[in-house]
Design an enzyme around this catalytic site. Structure first.
Site, PDB file in Angstrom:
ATOM      1  N   HIS A  38      36.885  45.411  46.054  1.00 40.04           N
ATOM      2  CA  HIS A  38      37.442  44.856  47.287  1.00 40.04           C
ATOM      3  C   HIS A  38      38.886  45.297  47.428  1.00 40.04           C
ATOM      4  CE1 HIS A  38      37.713  41.901  44.021  1.00 40.04           C
ATOM      5  NE2 HIS A  38      38.853  41.486  44.547  1.00 40.04           N
ATOM      6  N   HIS A  52      42.384  44.444  49.103  1.00 43.30           N
ATOM      7  CA  HIS A  52      43.153  43.364  49.734  1.00 43.30           C
ATOM      8  C   HIS A  52      44.022  43.961  50.844  1.00 43.30           C
ATOM      9  CE1 HIS A  52      42.557  40.186  46.573  1.00 43.30           C
ATOM     10  NE2 HIS A  52      42.403  41.240  45.777  1.00 43.30           N
ATOM     11  N   ASP A  80      40.029  36.404  53.189  1.00 44.09           N
ATOM     12  CA  ASP A  80      40.083  35.823  51.848  1.00 44.09           C
ATOM     13  C   ASP A  80      40.132  34.295  52.000  1.00 44.09           C
ATOM     14  OD1 ASP A  80      41.254  37.025  48.840  1.00 44.09           O
ATOM     15  OD2 ASP A  80      41.212  34.870  49.230  1.00 44.09           O
ATOM     16  N   ILE A  81      39.352  33.616  51.190  1.00 44.52           N
ATOM     17  CA  ILE A  81      39.258  32.157  51.331  1.00 44.52           C
ATOM     18  C   ILE A  81      40.534  31.457  50.854  1.00 44.52           C
ATOM     19  CG2 ILE A  81      38.193  31.603  49.091  1.00 44.52           C
ATOM     20  CD1 ILE A  81      36.156  29.891  50.787  1.00 44.52           C
TER      21      ILE A  81
HETATM   22  P1  5GP Z   1      40.708  39.797  42.616  1.00 46.83           P
HETATM   23  O1  5GP Z   1      39.317  39.988  42.046  1.00 46.83           O
HETATM   24  O2  5GP Z   1      41.176  41.031  43.337  1.00 46.83           O
HETATM   25  O3  5GP Z   1      41.691  39.324  41.591  1.00 46.83           O
HETATM   26  O4  5GP Z   1      40.654  38.641  43.697  1.00 46.83           O
HETATM   27  C1  5GP Z   1      39.465  38.198  44.308  1.00 46.83           C
HETATM   28  C2  5GP Z   1      39.813  37.584  45.656  1.00 46.83           C
HETATM   29  O5  5GP Z   1      38.609  37.112  46.231  1.00 46.83           O
HETATM   30  C3  5GP Z   1      40.797  36.413  45.610  1.00 46.83           C
HETATM   31  O6  5GP Z   1      41.882  36.679  46.485  1.00 46.83           O
HETATM   32  C4  5GP Z   1      39.959  35.218  46.056  1.00 46.83           C
HETATM   33  O7  5GP Z   1      40.692  34.272  46.819  1.00 46.83           O
HETATM   34  C5  5GP Z   1      38.853  35.874  46.868  1.00 46.83           C
HETATM   35  N1  5GP Z   1      37.591  35.132  46.844  1.00 46.83           N
HETATM   36  C6  5GP Z   1      36.953  34.684  45.744  1.00 46.83           C
HETATM   37  N2  5GP Z   1      35.806  34.055  46.077  1.00 46.83           N
HETATM   38  C7  5GP Z   1      35.724  34.125  47.429  1.00 46.83           C
HETATM   39  C8  5GP Z   1      34.747  33.642  48.368  1.00 46.83           C
HETATM   40  O8  5GP Z   1      33.728  33.047  48.040  1.00 46.83           O
HETATM   41  N3  5GP Z   1      34.994  33.888  49.684  1.00 46.83           N
HETATM   42  C9  5GP Z   1      36.116  34.562  50.098  1.00 46.83           C
HETATM   43  N4  5GP Z   1      36.252  34.752  51.426  1.00 46.83           N
HETATM   44  N5  5GP Z   1      37.056  35.031  49.240  1.00 46.83           N
HETATM   45  C10 5GP Z   1      36.852  34.811  47.917  1.00 46.83           C
END
Ligand code: 5GP
Length: 132
Positions: free
Chosen positions: A93, A95, A29-30
């Site tokens: 995704h 986590h 995660d970035i």
């Molecule tokens: P959620 O959709 O479960 O709320 O979170 C999405 C997750 O994707 C977040 O933890 C965010 O930091 C991660 N994320 C969003 N864009 C990118 C990206 O371009 N690259 C990476 N490696 N992680 C990402």
């Protein structure tokens, strides 16, 4: 329009990859909640995890397990926490987060901003422990 994660799968956007199979990909995660925070995704773009076919869902979990085993060999922690939220990126995704207490799974807390060098080094270390 392809999701940001499909762009990562297709190599259009860089990511620090941990593991890859025909159907799944894991990358750091970035903006991690904790060092080693990894996302495991299906390559087939489906927004909601519970819309996945049963065999694909089972495969994603088995893949996540192998990835978690690799993370815990590198990042000291009590265990790897698992969570699915999906409110930000509409591409399933999982986590995987190294945790020591319940607060480590709090998605409301400020995220970390590691450098690209730190992420690259960590991904390299975890990759070495991933059993294909
Ligand atoms: P959620 O959709 O479960 O709320 O979170 C999405 C997750 O994707 C977040 O933890 C965010 O930091 C991660 N994320 C969003 N864009 C990118 C990206 O371009 N690259 C990476 N490696 N992680 C990402």
């Amino acid at each position: 329009m392809p999701s940001i994660f499909t762009k990562i799968i297709q190599g259009e956007i860089p990511a620090h990859k941990i593991a890859e199979t025909e159907d799944f990909l894991a990358f750091l995660d970035i903006n991690p909640l904790a060092k080693g925070h990894t996302l495991a995704i299906p390559k087939k773009e489906i927004d909601y995890i519970f819309d996945m076919e049963d065999d694909q869902l089972a495969g994603l979990m088995a893949f996540a397990k192998q990835v978690a085993k690799a993370i815990e060999k590198v990042v000291p922690c009590e265990r790897i926490g698992i969570s699915v939220i999906g409110l930000e990126v509409p591409h399933t995704h999982v986590h995987l987060i190294p945790i020591n207490d319940i607060g480590d799974m709090n998605f409301s807390k400020p995220k970390l901003s590691p450098s690209m060098e730190e992420l690259a080094e960590l991904a390299g270390a975890i990759r070495k422990h991933y059993a294909k």
